[in-house]
Design an enzyme around this catalytic site. Structure first.
Site, PDB file in Angstrom:
ATOM      1  N   HIS A   1       0.850  -1.190   0.000  1.00 20.53           N
ATOM      2  CA  HIS A   1       0.000   0.000   0.000  1.00 20.53           C
ATOM      3  C   HIS A   1       0.877   1.228   0.000  1.00 20.53           C
ATOM      4  CE1 HIS A   1      -3.100   2.861   1.159  1.00 20.53           C
ATOM      5  NE2 HIS A   1      -3.945   1.968   0.691  1.00 20.53           N
TER       6      HIS A   1
ATOM      7  N   ASP B   1      -7.993  -5.243  -0.154  1.00 22.50           N
ATOM      8  CA  ASP B   1      -8.514  -6.062  -1.253  1.00 22.50           C
ATOM      9  C   ASP B   1      -8.144  -7.537  -1.128  1.00 22.50           C
ATOM     10  OD1 ASP B   1      -9.713  -3.955  -2.647  1.00 22.50           O
ATOM     11  OD2 ASP B   1      -7.777  -3.306  -3.402  1.00 22.50           O
TER      12      ASP B   1
HETATM   13  N1  CMC Z   1       4.128  -7.603  -4.885  1.00 22.65           N
HETATM   14  C1  CMC Z   1       5.468  -7.601  -5.037  1.00 22.65           C
HETATM   15  N2  CMC Z   1       6.234  -6.526  -4.875  1.00 22.65           N
HETATM   16  C2  CMC Z   1       5.639  -5.373  -4.522  1.00 22.65           C
HETATM   17  C3  CMC Z   1       4.247  -5.294  -4.347  1.00 22.65           C
HETATM   18  C4  CMC Z   1       3.484  -6.452  -4.540  1.00 22.65           C
HETATM   19  N3  CMC Z   1       2.166  -6.435  -4.399  1.00 22.65           N
HETATM   20  N4  CMC Z   1       3.921  -4.031  -4.020  1.00 22.65           N
HETATM   21  C5  CMC Z   1       5.053  -3.337  -3.992  1.00 22.65           C
HETATM   22  N5  CMC Z   1       6.108  -4.145  -4.285  1.00 22.65           N
HETATM   23  C6  CMC Z   1       7.519  -3.786  -4.283  1.00 22.65           C
HETATM   24  C7  CMC Z   1       7.906  -3.007  -5.531  1.00 22.65           C
HETATM   25  O1  CMC Z   1       8.349  -3.860  -6.586  1.00 22.65           O
HETATM   26  C8  CMC Z   1       8.994  -2.115  -5.006  1.00 22.65           C
HETATM   27  O2  CMC Z   1      10.166  -2.887  -4.884  1.00 22.65           O
HETATM   28  P1  CMC Z   1      11.617  -2.194  -5.177  1.00 22.65           P
HETATM   29  O3  CMC Z   1      11.807  -1.209  -4.062  1.00 22.65           O
HETATM   30  O4  CMC Z   1      12.571  -3.330  -5.167  1.00 22.65           O
HETATM   31  O5  CMC Z   1      11.519  -1.532  -6.522  1.00 22.65           O
HETATM   32  C9  CMC Z   1       8.552  -1.786  -3.570  1.00 22.65           C
HETATM   33  O6  CMC Z   1       7.738  -2.906  -3.182  1.00 22.65           O
HETATM   34  C10 CMC Z   1       7.741  -0.498  -3.452  1.00 22.65           C
HETATM   35  O7  CMC Z   1       6.651  -0.569  -4.382  1.00 22.65           O
HETATM   36  P2  CMC Z   1       6.035   0.664  -5.142  1.00 22.65           P
HETATM   37  O8  CMC Z   1       5.336   0.182  -6.363  1.00 22.65           O
HETATM   38  O9  CMC Z   1       7.071   1.730  -5.291  1.00 22.65           O
HETATM   39  O10 CMC Z   1       5.017   1.160  -4.058  1.00 22.65           O
HETATM   40  P3  CMC Z   1       3.817   2.130  -4.310  1.00 22.65           P
HETATM   41  O11 CMC Z   1       3.538   2.805  -3.043  1.00 22.65           O
HETATM   42  O12 CMC Z   1       4.072   3.004  -5.507  1.00 22.65           O
HETATM   43  O13 CMC Z   1       2.627   1.135  -4.729  1.00 22.65           O
HETATM   44  C11 CMC Z   1       0.762  -0.294  -4.639  1.00 22.65           C
HETATM   45  C12 CMC Z   1       1.591   0.768  -3.893  1.00 22.65           C
HETATM   46  C13 CMC Z   1      -0.513  -0.571  -3.849  1.00 22.65           C
HETATM   47  C14 CMC Z   1       0.365   0.238  -6.024  1.00 22.65           C
HETATM   48  C15 CMC Z   1       1.628  -1.586  -4.778  1.00 22.65           C
HETATM   49  O14 CMC Z   1       1.954  -2.093  -3.506  1.00 22.65           O
HETATM   50  C16 CMC Z   1       0.927  -2.670  -5.610  1.00 22.65           C
HETATM   51  O15 CMC Z   1       1.034  -2.656  -6.832  1.00 22.65           O
HETATM   52  N6  CMC Z   1       0.171  -3.619  -4.947  1.00 22.65           N
HETATM   53  C17 CMC Z   1      -0.592  -4.597  -5.679  1.00 22.65           C
HETATM   54  C18 CMC Z   1      -1.915  -3.998  -6.130  1.00 22.65           C
HETATM   55  C19 CMC Z   1      -2.891  -3.819  -4.994  1.00 22.65           C
HETATM   56  O16 CMC Z   1      -3.103  -4.712  -4.186  1.00 22.65           O
HETATM   57  N7  CMC Z   1      -3.557  -2.652  -4.980  1.00 22.65           N
HETATM   58  C20 CMC Z   1      -4.570  -2.328  -3.971  1.00 22.65           C
HETATM   59  C21 CMC Z   1      -4.103  -1.262  -3.033  1.00 22.65           C
HETATM   60  S1  CMC Z   1      -5.152  -1.085  -1.566  1.00 22.65           S
HETATM   61  C22 CMC Z   1      -6.695  -0.596  -2.105  1.00 22.65           C
HETATM   62  C23 CMC Z   1      -6.746   0.560  -3.040  1.00 22.65           C
HETATM   63  O17 CMC Z   1      -5.913   1.461  -3.043  1.00 22.65           O
HETATM   64  O18 CMC Z   1      -7.694   0.583  -3.801  1.00 22.65           O
END
Ligand code: CMC
Length: 428
Positions: free
Chosen positions: A307, A364
């Protein structure tokens, strides 16, 4: 707070005021930054940018705290009805009995949807994704209530708010009915909000349908958990679109589109599909954890994990996990993906990749398992999220308008070509 932030650029020191919120969050007020320094800030994904001051929802991602108007999400999910929470978000206080009855009654009297909207709906193909249909029909509502975009019309915002809350569940059920080849159901106004939705979803003309209180109670809880989450992607979209003075229907429709994405609300559909894939692949949880760890090469992420703001357990996920166990056992449903989900969570929580990145299950992760147990099809999961999030979007839209916030208009650093002469086509 009297502290000032100092910024030194090109040897010159500038001072900016700081702001502190009621929960001690701190910000540097850079409203005068460009005028005084000539610089702007770059903050991709707005990870450090406060877009507004808001009195609606507080969340502390480090501590895993979520409160609507000061009330904890745990207490609201346990004790309130969804409409009570909607009232709280939109009007700022929990309603008295009299206020609640008037609000609920008003919503009941607006649940029917103009029959001409059905004609628009009938033009959609049977396999259209319900989120696309929902956003289109919500946008179409502005055409049926032209005073919503008429600047000279007396302000009827309150009525549009009631209409949106009343009609969204009705419209949402149409897609499901069409996908089944069944006639749509009209709302039944003697039912409460959640029961009415379930009736419109599942009642058939050939037999009686009795709403199971276990199901409506579970739905009530899920909708409360989704009701607001401060400045996330869809909510910021609603505020940004609304800041151009676009009408409330268009603004909410834009929010629905933003929610649909798999990194946001669309993740609930992705989670169940991922769990089904793992099951079909023999249930080897470790294999998928490994794939997620190599996200950069595999392109695979564990949906329902991570998140932007929570770097601790998402408090909503904790409540939903418990509810999933209770609801499935009360309904006598044995869903093998629940065990896969728990195994995945367990494996991820002990894996250094997830631990070091502070990736926990989010809202989710378990919600789809409950929705499925309630009989809601996978492609409707994000629609359920939208019904839950509607009061939050409305509250945020209203706050933005009441506070007379300026039009949202970020800047950029241009990285394209510098001036050059036009080349006629035959010389290119
Ligand atoms: N699985 C594997 N690796 C992950 C995941 C995941 N679900 N989420 C983040 N990472 C890793 C990412 O690869 C990165 O690694 P590194 O530092 O080595 O590059 C690190 O964690 C930070 O990730 P980020 O993408 O920079 O983080 P963010 O804050 O931009 O993204 C997020 C947040 C929710 C988009 C992301 O965690 C994600 O894609 N999760 C899966 C989709 C999901 O479940 N979304 C629902 C969110 S909650 C409800 C809502 O908002 O509607």
């Amino acid at each position: 707070m009297s502290d000032k932030a100092q910024l030194i650029i090109e040897g010159k020191t500038y001072e900016f005021p700081t702001i502190e919120g009621s929960e001690k969050e701190k910000a540097i007020d850079i409203n005068s930054l460009r005028d005084t320094t000539g610089y702007i800030t770059i903050d991709s994904g707005y990870k450090n940018t406060g877009a507004t001051k808001s009195a609606i929802t507080f969340l502390d991602g480090e501590e895993g705290i979520l409160r609507y108007r000061g009330y904890s999400i745990e207490e609201l999910a346990e004790k309130a009805t969804f409409l009570e929470v909607a009232y709280l978000l939109i009007y700022g206080e929990l309603p008295t009995q009299v206020e609640y009855e008037a609000f609920e009654d008003n919503i009941r009297r607006h649940t029917m949807v103009n029959e001409d909207m059905r004609k628009i709906f009938e033009g959609f193909p049977v396999n259209a994704h319900p989120m696309g249909v929902l956003s289109s029909l919500v946008s179409a509502m502005s055409a049926f209530y032209p005073d919503s975009y008429d600047e000279k019309a007396p302000d009827s915002t309150e009525l549009h708010i009631i209409r949106l809350l009343a009609k969204l569940p009705t419209i949402a059920t149409w897609s499901f009915k069409k996908s089944q080849g069944h006639p749509v159901n009209y709302p039944k106004n003697e039912l409460d909000y959640c029961s009415n939705f379930l009736h419109m979803m599942f009642a058939l003309p050939v037999e009686d349908y009795k709403v199971d209180p276990v199901v409506s109670k579970a739905l009530n809880k899920l909708l409360i958990l989704h009701a607001d989450h401060e400045q996330n992607c869809s909510t910021s979209t609603v505020r940004l679109v609304g800041s151009s003075k676009a009408n409330i229907y268009s603004s909410i429709s834009a929010g629905i589109c933003a929610l649909w994405g798999p990194l946001h609300g669309g993740a609930n559909q992705e989670v169940i599909e991922m769990l089904e894939d793992i099951k079909a692949d023999g249930g080897d949880v470790a294999k998928y954890v490994d794939m997620a760890k190599n996200a950069k090469t595999s392109g695979f992420r564990l949906f329902g994990f991570g998140h932007r703001v929570y770097k601790n357990f998402d408090p909503r996920a904790k409540i939903i996990k418990k509810a999933a166990d209770e609801v499935l056992s009360k309904l006598g449903v044995n869903d093998p993906v629940l065990e896969i989900a728990k195994g995945l969570e367990e494996a991820a929580l002990h894996d250094p990749y997830f631990v070091s990145r502070r990736l926990y299950p989010n809202v989710d992760f378990y919600s789809g398992i409950i929705y499925r147990a309630l009989g809601i099809p996978t492609n409707m999961f994000t629609v359920m999220f939208a019904i839950g999030r509607l009061p939050g979007w409305i509250a945020q839209w209203k706050e933005m308008r009441t506070n007379k916030e300026p039009i949202g208009r970020p800047r950029q650093i241009y990285t394209g070509a510098t001036p050059r002469d036009f080349v006629p086509m035959n010389e290119r």
